[in-house]
Design a protein around this motif. Structure first.
Motif, PDB file in Angstrom:
ATOM      1  N   CYS A  91      -1.969  -4.002  -1.671  1.00 28.44           N
ATOM      2  CA  CYS A  91      -3.051  -3.220  -1.080  1.00 28.44           C
ATOM      3  C   CYS A  91      -3.581  -2.220  -2.107  1.00 28.44           C
ATOM      4  CB  CYS A  91      -2.550  -2.478   0.160  1.00 28.44           C
ATOM      5  SG  CYS A  91      -2.253  -3.578   1.558  1.00 28.44           S
ATOM      6  N   LYS A 135      -6.604   0.738  -2.458  1.00 24.10           N
ATOM      7  CA  LYS A 135      -7.476   1.571  -1.627  1.00 24.10           C
ATOM      8  C   LYS A 135      -8.955   1.296  -1.905  1.00 24.10           C
ATOM      9  CE  LYS A 135      -8.242   6.319  -0.119  1.00 24.10           C
ATOM     10  NZ  LYS A 135      -7.832   7.725  -0.258  1.00 24.10           N
ATOM     11  N   THR A 165      -8.508  -6.677  -0.168  1.00 28.97           N
ATOM     12  CA  THR A 165      -7.127  -7.152  -0.246  1.00 28.97           C
ATOM     13  C   THR A 165      -6.979  -8.228   0.811  1.00 28.97           C
ATOM     14  OG1 THR A 165      -6.332  -4.974  -0.959  1.00 28.97           O
ATOM     15  CG2 THR A 165      -4.698  -6.496  -0.061  1.00 28.97           C
ATOM     16  N   PRO A 203      -8.125  -1.759   2.397  1.00 32.13           N
ATOM     17  CA  PRO A 203      -7.130  -0.770   2.842  1.00 32.13           C
ATOM     18  C   PRO A 203      -7.574   0.661   2.552  1.00 32.13           C
ATOM     19  CG  PRO A 203      -6.123  -2.506   1.513  1.00 32.13           C
ATOM     20  CD  PRO A 203      -7.591  -2.669   1.383  1.00 32.13           C
ATOM     21  N   SER A 263      -0.751   0.501  -2.283  1.00 33.98           N
ATOM     22  CA  SER A 263       0.646   0.075  -2.264  1.00 33.98           C
ATOM     23  C   SER A 263       1.429   0.996  -3.191  1.00 33.98           C
ATOM     24  CB  SER A 263       0.769  -1.368  -2.760  1.00 33.98           C
ATOM     25  OG  SER A 263       0.535  -1.439  -4.162  1.00 33.98           O
ATOM     26  N   GLY A 319       3.185  -1.522   1.281  1.00 30.85           N
ATOM     27  CA  GLY A 319       1.796  -1.767   0.914  1.00 30.85           C
ATOM     28  C   GLY A 319       1.567  -3.104   0.242  1.00 30.85           C
ATOM     29  N   VAL A 360       1.448  -7.063   1.067  1.00 34.63           N
ATOM     30  CA  VAL A 360       1.345  -7.934   2.250  1.00 34.63           C
ATOM     31  C   VAL A 360       2.597  -8.803   2.318  1.00 34.63           C
ATOM     32  CG1 VAL A 360       0.000  -9.722   3.410  1.00 34.63           C
ATOM     33  CG2 VAL A 360      -1.174  -7.927   2.097  1.00 34.63           C
TER      34      VAL A 360
END
Length: 495
Positions: free
Chosen positions: A82, A84, A88, A100, A104, A206, A208
């Motif tokens: 992830c 920001k 993602t 996100p 992460s 963070g 997946v």
């Protein structure tokens, strides 16, 4: 300098600190290389503006003398992490449009160390695959070709985009994840170095999730030294991840002495699989001889439950995937199917998941749901967990007996052609993980080192397996193997 993208992390770090070039120079060289490499389909979400902004910040830190080893180094980030405000998707339609609102832990640590993100990299959908052919973005392509053959080859999976990008010098290094070999197999297929650290060494927050008890992040780099540098920046305790180990992170690079005199290297007889290609057998023997020449003791060992590892893995991993992927329901985030009049909530779940998940993910979710269902839980899932305990005990016994590391092949073959296994039994594809899944089941560190070329000019890798939390010693043995193998081949540019 137009070839800055071809530098290693170590060389770039030294050049940045000496003022020979800037992070912005490095970043622009990589962005130019990415623009000209569309045929590889390695980068799937490009972030040039963010990269240049991060490079400018890194240059300011370098000028101020506040520069960790990764400061200013341009990286590719696997689409499983992830990031920001940046797409993602885990290479899946079901996460289309997901941006996100958080980083992460792994990317957060790398950015805190001054690393630069060039973009997100292709991968198998939800990290389920060994060839990067299950991606919603289409396949990533290996920059290597067979001699005299123009066929497109797989870069391996699931971290195929990461491996292709590093091998083609589109970035100086990349993040990968490894659930059953997804760092080590693509590294072997592309002539790069990939390490899966001990389970718990790198935070999973963070990232997946595919199979939570097996997933682990790691670096994919051009050299063992680069892996040591990058791994140190990625490791460390994270209170947000209940499986994160609260252990001090050593200086892995400082441990690369190359001296392995007296180290005991185990050669497991169970890894001599029936039908193993002669080239893989030969490479393994050559690697053994190299470590012996470096002063290591070679010892034949037995890991008796190895033959049960692949079936146990393909019960445990789909079971955990079935549980983890239940959250993708069309309600909270990602794709939602268009419903017909009169459709209810069950219809929404069914249509969303049918549209959003590709065939391989659907297959594994169904397998996982089956083995967890009433009446089959004990017969399959609990039995697989017991086998996993026995596999872990095999390694514990060997290490307790004085073995420092174990040498095996990384893969049962060199890179195969894209589409070659399309109509084969899925089990044929799963067999690509035969040498790597034991390491995940036991939670151990493992590293793939390029060690030679096959008769068709494709790279082949050897795998070293280490003791828990002993990545420094493992990387030092890998460093010694790398030096003696002398692998310097690069793919001829065709893209």
């Amino acid at each position: 300098m137009s070839d800055l993208n071809k530098l290693t992390i170590a060389a770039a770090r030294d050049g940045l600190k000496a003022g020979d070039f800037t992070s912005l120079d490095l970043t622009n060289a990589c962005l130019t290389a990415i623009e000209g490499a569309g045929a590889l389909n390695a980068f799937v979400h490009n972030t040039p503006d963010l990269a240049r902004a991060q490079a400018a910040e890194a240059d300011a830190r370098l000028a101020a003398g506040d520069a960790p080893a990764m400061c200013g180094i341009p990286l590719g980030i696997k689409d499983l992490f992830c990031t920001k405000g940046v797409d993602t998707q885990a290479a899946s339609r079901i996460l289309e449009g997901f941006k996100p609102e958080y980083e992460s832990t792994i990317t957060d640590k790398l950015f805190a160390a001054g690393a630069v993100m060039l973009g997100k990299l292709n991968m198998d959908e939800f990290a389920m695959g060994s060839s990067n052919e299950t991606s919603v973005y289409g396949t990533a392509v290996n920059p290597w070709k067979r001699s005299g053959d123009d066929s497109a080859l797989t870069p391996g999976g699931s971290s195929g985009g990461s491996a292709a990008a590093v091998a083609a010098d589109l970035c100086l290094a990349a993040t990968g994840t490894d659930t059953g070999g997804s760092i080590r197999q693509p590294a072997a297929f592309t002539g790069t170095v990939g390490i899966k650290p001990t389970y718990g060494r790198c935070s999973r927050w963070g990232t997946v999730a595919f199979a939570s008890s097996l997933d682990q992040a790691g670096p994919m780099t051009k050299t063992v030294r680069d892996s040591a540098i990058m791994l140190q920046a990625m490791c460390g305790f994270d209170a947000k991840d209940s499986t994160s180990a609260n252990l001090e992170v050593p200086d892995f690079e400082a441990m690369l002495s190359g001296d392995i005199k007296g180290k005991v290297i185990g050669i497991p007889k169970e890894y001599r699989m029936e039908g193993m290609p002669a080239e893989i057998e030969k490479l393994w023997a050559e690697g053994t001889a190299m470590l012996k020449d470096a002063g290591a003791q070679i010892r034949d060992i037995s890991l008796p439950h190895t033959k049960y590892a692949l079936p146990a893995y393909y019960v445990i991993a789909p079971a955990e995937a079935s549980s983890n992927l239940a959250r993708y329901d069309g309600v909270r985030f990602g794709h939602r199917a268009t419903l017909a009049a009169g459709d209810g909530i069950d219809d929404m779940y069914e249509k969303t998941r049918a549209e959003g998940f590709g065939p391989e993910v659907q297959r594994r979710v169904m397998i996982g749901t089956y083995v967890l269902s009433a009446g089959f839980y004990d017969a399959y899932y609990n039995k697989a967990r017991r086998v996993r305990t026995l596999i872990k005990r095999d390694f514990e016994t060997v290490f307790a007996d004085g073995v420092d590391a174990i040498l095996t092949p990384a893969t049962p073959s060199a890179a195969f052609g894209l589409g070659e296994m399309k109509n084969a039994d899925p089990v044929q594809m799963y067999l690509n993980d035969v040498f790597t899944v034991t390491v995940n089941l036991a939670g151990l560190p493992g590293v793939s080192v390029p060690a030679g070329l096959d008769a068709k000019g494709l790279p082949l890798g050897l795998q070293l397996i280490g003791k828990p939390w002993d990545e420094g010693d493992l990387l030092n043995i890998a460093h010694s193997l790398e030096a003696r193998a002398g692998f310097v081949s690069k793919p001829a540019k065709w893209w």
